[in-house]
Design a protein around this motif. Structure first.
Motif, short mmCIF file in Angstrom:
data_model
loop_
_atom_site.label_atom_id
_atom_site.label_comp_id
_atom_site.label_asym_id
_atom_site.label_seq_id
_atom_site.Cartn_x
_atom_site.Cartn_y
_atom_site.Cartn_z
N TYR A 25 0.85 -1.19 0.00
CA TYR A 25 0.00 0.00 0.00
C TYR A 25 0.89 1.24 0.00
O TYR A 25 2.01 1.21 0.50
N TRP A 26 0.34 2.32 -0.55
CA TRP A 26 1.02 3.62 -0.54
C TRP A 26 0.14 4.66 0.12
O TRP A 26 -1.07 4.70 -0.11
N SER A 28 0.03 8.63 -0.07
CA SER A 28 0.60 9.68 -0.91
C SER A 28 -0.34 10.89 -0.92
O SER A 28 -1.38 10.90 -0.28
N TYR A 35 -4.02 10.19 -0.32
CA TYR A 35 -4.48 8.92 -0.88
C TYR A 35 -3.93 7.72 -0.13
O TYR A 35 -2.76 7.70 0.27
N THR A 37 -3.54 3.89 -1.30
CA THR A 37 -3.62 3.12 -2.55
C THR A 37 -3.09 1.71 -2.35
O THR A 37 -2.00 1.52 -1.81
N ARG A 38 -3.85 0.74 -2.82
CA ARG A 38 -3.39 -0.65 -2.88
C ARG A 38 -2.65 -0.79 -4.21
O ARG A 38 -3.21 -0.53 -5.28
N SER A 42 -4.09 -0.65 -8.07
CA SER A 42 -4.18 0.82 -8.04
C SER A 42 -5.48 1.34 -7.46
O SER A 42 -5.88 2.46 -7.73
N TYR A 43 -6.14 0.53 -6.62
CA TYR A 43 -7.36 0.99 -5.95
C TYR A 43 -6.99 2.06 -4.95
O TYR A 43 -6.18 1.82 -4.05
N SER A 44 -7.57 3.26 -5.11
CA SER A 44 -7.24 4.39 -4.25
C SER A 44 -8.47 4.92 -3.53
O SER A 44 -9.57 4.93 -4.08
N GLN A 45 -8.21 5.39 -2.32
CA GLN A 45 -9.21 6.11 -1.54
C GLN A 45 -8.65 7.52 -1.32
O GLN A 45 -7.48 7.66 -0.97
N ALA A 46 -9.45 8.54 -1.53
CA ALA A 46 -8.99 9.93 -1.45
C ALA A 46 -9.63 10.63 -0.26
O ALA A 46 -10.81 10.42 0.05
#
Length: 76
Positions: A25-26, A28, A35, A37-38, A42-46
């Motif tokens: 996970y990132w 960022s 964000y 992000t997995r 590239s599944y992202s939560q903002a």
């Protein structure tokens, strides 16, 4: 590092990666959002703030705050 320190570092522009259950996970940001992000898909939560990311960002239904004991070794 304590979680409050990490939240502050993220709010100051630092970005981090970590692993949970063999998935990367990132954490960022860009000019307007933070964000979670997995990496594999590239599944992202903002989120609007770094604090919101840690409180409302979810991995398998749990927030990063709830998961802290399982991921904190990646931030030492």
């Amino acid at each position: 590092m304590k979680i409050k320190e990490l939240i502050q570092m993220v709010s100051c522009g630092m970005e981090y990666n970590f692993y949970l259950k063999d998935e990367e996970y990132w954490i960022s940001h860009n000019e307007s959002k933070y964000y979670l992000t997995r990496v594999k898909d590239s599944y992202s939560q903002a989120f609007a703030t770094s604090e919101e990311l840690f409180k409302k960002g979810r991995i398998d239904g749990a927030s990063l705050i709830e998961l802290w004991d399982k991921i904190k070794e990646h931030f030492e």
